[in-house]
Design a protein around this motif. Structure first.
Motif, PDB file in Angstrom:
ATOM      1  N   THR A 103       0.832  -1.205   0.000  1.00  0.00           N
ATOM      2  CA  THR A 103       0.000   0.000   0.000  1.00  0.00           C
ATOM      3  C   THR A 103       0.866   1.255   0.000  1.00  0.00           C
ATOM      4  OG1 THR A 103      -1.807  -1.148   1.130  1.00  0.00           O
ATOM      5  CG2 THR A 103      -1.801   1.258   1.260  1.00  0.00           C
ATOM      6  N   VAL A 104       1.918   1.245   0.817  1.00  0.00           N
ATOM      7  CA  VAL A 104       2.837   2.385   0.867  1.00  0.00           C
ATOM      8  C   VAL A 104       3.501   2.569  -0.496  1.00  0.00           C
ATOM      9  CG1 VAL A 104       5.013   3.194   1.884  1.00  0.00           C
ATOM     10  CG2 VAL A 104       3.204   2.295   3.358  1.00  0.00           C
ATOM     11  N   SER A 105       3.930   1.470  -1.104  1.00  0.00           N
ATOM     12  CA  SER A 105       4.562   1.547  -2.423  1.00  0.00           C
ATOM     13  C   SER A 105       3.581   2.052  -3.481  1.00  0.00           C
ATOM     14  CB  SER A 105       5.102   0.171  -2.822  1.00  0.00           C
ATOM     15  OG  SER A 105       5.693   0.215  -4.093  1.00  0.00           O
ATOM     16  N   GLN A 106       2.347   1.565  -3.430  1.00  0.00           N
ATOM     17  CA  GLN A 106       1.329   2.033  -4.378  1.00  0.00           C
ATOM     18  C   GLN A 106       1.056   3.518  -4.200  1.00  0.00           C
ATOM     19  OE1 GLN A 106      -1.999  -0.547  -3.654  1.00  0.00           O
ATOM     20  NE2 GLN A 106      -0.970  -2.320  -4.550  1.00  0.00           N
ATOM     21  N   LEU A 107       1.087   3.985  -2.958  1.00  0.00           N
ATOM     22  CA  LEU A 107       0.893   5.413  -2.701  1.00  0.00           C
ATOM     23  C   LEU A 107       2.002   6.223  -3.359  1.00  0.00           C
ATOM     24  CD1 LEU A 107      -0.629   7.724  -1.279  1.00  0.00           C
ATOM     25  CD2 LEU A 107       0.801   7.291   0.730  1.00  0.00           C
ATOM     26  N   GLY A 108       3.238   5.795  -3.184  1.00  0.00           N
ATOM     27  CA  GLY A 108       4.356   6.505  -3.809  1.00  0.00           C
ATOM     28  C   GLY A 108       4.254   6.515  -5.322  1.00  0.00           C
ATOM     29  N   SER A 109       3.915   5.368  -5.896  1.00  0.00           N
ATOM     30  CA  SER A 109       3.777   5.282  -7.352  1.00  0.00           C
ATOM     31  C   SER A 109       2.627   6.146  -7.856  1.00  0.00           C
ATOM     32  CB  SER A 109       3.550   3.835  -7.776  1.00  0.00           C
ATOM     33  OG  SER A 109       4.669   3.041  -7.455  1.00  0.00           O
ATOM     34  N   ALA A 110       1.523   6.138  -7.143  1.00  0.00           N
ATOM     35  CA  ALA A 110       0.366   6.952  -7.544  1.00  0.00           C
ATOM     36  C   ALA A 110       0.684   8.441  -7.428  1.00  0.00           C
ATOM     37  CB  ALA A 110      -0.857   6.594  -6.699  1.00  0.00           C
TER      38      ALA A 110
ATOM     39  N   GLY B  81       2.769   9.243 -10.420  1.00  0.00           N
ATOM     40  CA  GLY B  81       1.908   9.284 -11.599  1.00  0.00           C
ATOM     41  C   GLY B  81       1.133  10.584 -11.682  1.00  0.00           C
ATOM     42  N   TYR B  82       0.579  11.009 -10.564  1.00  0.00           N
ATOM     43  CA  TYR B  82      -0.192  12.247 -10.535  1.00  0.00           C
ATOM     44  C   TYR B  82       0.714  13.460 -10.791  1.00  0.00           C
ATOM     45  CZ  TYR B  82      -3.545  15.775  -9.054  1.00  0.00           C
ATOM     46  OH  TYR B  82      -4.378  16.856  -9.020  1.00  0.00           O
ATOM     47  N   ALA B  83       1.878  13.463 -10.161  1.00  0.00           N
ATOM     48  CA  ALA B  83       2.818  14.570 -10.342  1.00  0.00           C
ATOM     49  C   ALA B  83       3.269  14.671 -11.799  1.00  0.00           C
ATOM     50  CB  ALA B  83       4.022  14.399  -9.424  1.00  0.00           C
ATOM     51  N   LEU B  84       3.472  13.525 -12.435  1.00  0.00           N
ATOM     52  CA  LEU B  84       3.883  13.554 -13.834  1.00  0.00           C
ATOM     53  C   LEU B  84       2.764  14.045 -14.746  1.00  0.00           C
ATOM     54  CD1 LEU B  84       6.081  10.338 -14.040  1.00  0.00           C
ATOM     55  CD2 LEU B  84       6.836  12.731 -13.914  1.00  0.00           C
ATOM     56  N   VAL B  85       1.528  13.722 -14.402  1.00  0.00           N
ATOM     57  CA  VAL B  85       0.396  14.266 -15.158  1.00  0.00           C
ATOM     58  C   VAL B  85       0.402  15.793 -15.068  1.00  0.00           C
ATOM     59  CG1 VAL B  85      -2.131  14.514 -15.136  1.00  0.00           C
ATOM     60  CG2 VAL B  85      -1.094  12.241 -15.061  1.00  0.00           C
TER      61      VAL B  85
ATOM     62  N   GLN C 261      -7.786  -4.727   1.143  1.00  0.00           N
ATOM     63  CA  GLN C 261      -7.298  -4.302  -0.166  1.00  0.00           C
ATOM     64  C   GLN C 261      -8.194  -3.230  -0.774  1.00  0.00           C
ATOM     65  OE1 GLN C 261      -6.947  -8.225  -1.914  1.00  0.00           O
ATOM     66  NE2 GLN C 261      -4.714  -8.069  -1.836  1.00  0.00           N
ATOM     67  N   SER C 262      -9.471  -3.349  -0.572  1.00  0.00           N
ATOM     68  CA  SER C 262     -10.398  -2.342  -1.071  1.00  0.00           C
ATOM     69  C   SER C 262     -10.166  -1.002  -0.371  1.00  0.00           C
ATOM     70  CB  SER C 262     -11.834  -2.817  -0.859  1.00  0.00           C
ATOM     71  OG  SER C 262     -12.738  -1.851  -1.318  1.00  0.00           O
ATOM     72  N   ILE C 263      -9.998  -1.062   0.938  1.00  0.00           N
ATOM     73  CA  ILE C 263      -9.741   0.167   1.710  1.00  0.00           C
ATOM     74  C   ILE C 263      -8.443   0.817   1.252  1.00  0.00           C
ATOM     75  CG2 ILE C 263      -9.067   1.008   4.006  1.00  0.00           C
ATOM     76  CD1 ILE C 263     -11.123  -1.036   5.134  1.00  0.00           C
ATOM     77  N   SER C 264      -7.400   0.016   1.097  1.00  0.00           N
ATOM     78  CA  SER C 264      -6.111   0.603   0.723  1.00  0.00           C
ATOM     79  C   SER C 264      -6.170   1.189  -0.690  1.00  0.00           C
ATOM     80  CB  SER C 264      -4.975  -0.411   0.849  1.00  0.00           C
ATOM     81  OG  SER C 264      -5.131  -1.481  -0.048  1.00  0.00           O
ATOM     82  N   GLY C 265      -6.855   0.529  -1.608  1.00  0.00           N
ATOM     83  CA  GLY C 265      -6.987   1.072  -2.956  1.00  0.00           C
ATOM     84  C   GLY C 265      -7.694   2.414  -2.953  1.00  0.00           C
ATOM     85  N   SER C 266      -8.752   2.492  -2.179  1.00  0.00           N
ATOM     86  CA  SER C 266      -9.493   3.761  -2.076  1.00  0.00           C
ATOM     87  C   SER C 266      -8.660   4.832  -1.388  1.00  0.00           C
ATOM     88  CB  SER C 266     -10.798   3.545  -1.309  1.00  0.00           C
ATOM     89  OG  SER C 266     -11.629   2.651  -2.011  1.00  0.00           O
ATOM     90  N   ALA C 267      -7.944   4.451  -0.335  1.00  0.00           N
ATOM     91  CA  ALA C 267      -7.110   5.412   0.393  1.00  0.00           C
ATOM     92  C   ALA C 267      -5.999   5.963  -0.496  1.00  0.00           C
ATOM     93  CB  ALA C 267      -6.529   4.768   1.644  1.00  0.00           C
ATOM     94  N   VAL C 268      -5.392   5.095  -1.285  1.00  0.00           N
ATOM     95  CA  VAL C 268      -4.342   5.533  -2.204  1.00  0.00           C
ATOM     96  C   VAL C 268      -4.927   6.485  -3.242  1.00  0.00           C
ATOM     97  CG1 VAL C 268      -2.816   4.745  -4.064  1.00  0.00           C
ATOM     98  CG2 VAL C 268      -2.782   3.581  -1.850  1.00  0.00           C
ATOM     99  N   SER C 269      -6.085   6.147  -3.789  1.00  0.00           N
ATOM    100  CA  SER C 269      -6.730   7.013  -4.784  1.00  0.00           C
ATOM    101  C   SER C 269      -7.082   8.375  -4.205  1.00  0.00           C
ATOM    102  CB  SER C 269      -7.998   6.357  -5.321  1.00  0.00           C
ATOM    103  OG  SER C 269      -7.680   5.199  -6.034  1.00  0.00           O
ATOM    104  N   LEU C 270      -7.456   8.396  -2.955  1.00  0.00           N
ATOM    105  CA  LEU C 270      -7.839   9.646  -2.298  1.00  0.00           C
ATOM    106  C   LEU C 270      -6.619  10.467  -1.882  1.00  0.00           C
ATOM    107  CD1 LEU C 270     -10.205  11.328  -1.092  1.00  0.00           C
ATOM    108  CD2 LEU C 270      -9.833  10.065   1.025  1.00  0.00           C
ATOM    109  N   ALA C 271      -5.627   9.814  -1.302  1.00  0.00           N
ATOM    110  CA  ALA C 271      -4.498  10.525  -0.706  1.00  0.00           C
ATOM    111  C   ALA C 271      -3.427  10.940  -1.716  1.00  0.00           C
ATOM    112  CB  ALA C 271      -3.862   9.657   0.386  1.00  0.00           C
ATOM    113  N   SER C 272      -3.231  10.155  -2.754  1.00  0.00           N
ATOM    114  CA  SER C 272      -2.094  10.431  -3.646  1.00  0.00           C
ATOM    115  C   SER C 272      -2.165  11.798  -4.331  1.00  0.00           C
ATOM    116  CB  SER C 272      -1.909   9.302  -4.657  1.00  0.00           C
ATOM    117  OG  SER C 272      -3.050   9.104  -5.441  1.00  0.00           O
TER     118      SER C 272
END
Length: 187
Positions: A19-26, A29-33, A143-154
């Protein structure tokens, strides 16, 4: 029962690190956009980022599942993390050398999309092996919670870091999260 409990604890550690790694990657991704849009003022350029990421993922996914089934999941995930790490370092180096351009970001997105086609099924299989049958619902919920949290926080975290410290800080955060996840996988 003890082994199942230990496996679930191992899953929790693995899930948190991923989850932490997905947050960093997301965040990256957002910063590059934002960076691409700032350079081009073109929605088409931004849309091509998504195409470059998902086209390789979709094309390779057909074959990746079979490959993952025949090989060590941990090795596949470490390889994917290593490639993600190198891609982030490449973007950072190009940024520092003032050589970062949109085509480089398209290339990096294509490479990470390709690697994600292997990372995702390897991670799913690893999760399935770690979690006992009676905890599968709990795993799915986490996994659902972490996916949503990453989408929200990133987007929020990436925007804060970019506006406060610049895009390099987002890349540095991503490198840190990748190293954290790879370290958990190694040990």
């Amino acid at each position: 029962m003890q082994k199942q409990q230990a496996n679930f604890k191992t899953f929790i550690v693995f899930w948190l690190s991923q989850t932490v790694s997905q947050l960093g990657s997301a965040m990256t991704g957002y910063a590059l956009v934002l960076w691409v849009y700032g350079q081009t003022n073109s929605a088409l350029s931004v849309s091509l980022l998504t195409l470059c990421s998902y086209a390789p993922y979709v094309l390779v996914s057909v074959f990746a599942g079979g490959y993952v089934d025949r090989h060590r999941k941990k090795s596949i995930m470490l390889c994917a993390d290593t490639v993600a790490f190198l891609c982030t370092l490449l973007i950072a180096a190009l940024l520092l050398l003032n050589r970062l351009s949109v085509p480089w970001i398209y290339l990096v997105n294509a490479i990470t999309g390709f690697m994600n086609a292997f990372q995702s099924p390897a991670s799913a299989v690893a999760n399935g092996r770690l979690v006992p049958q009676d905890k599968l619902t709990k795993m799915s919920g986490l996994q659902s919670i972490s996916g949503s949290a990453v989408s929200l926080a990133s987007p929020m975290l990436a925007s804060f870091l970019m506006s406060t410290f610049g895009i390099a800080s987002v890349l540095l955060a991503d490198v840190g999260t990748i190293l954290f996840a790879a370290g958990v996988l190694l040990f």
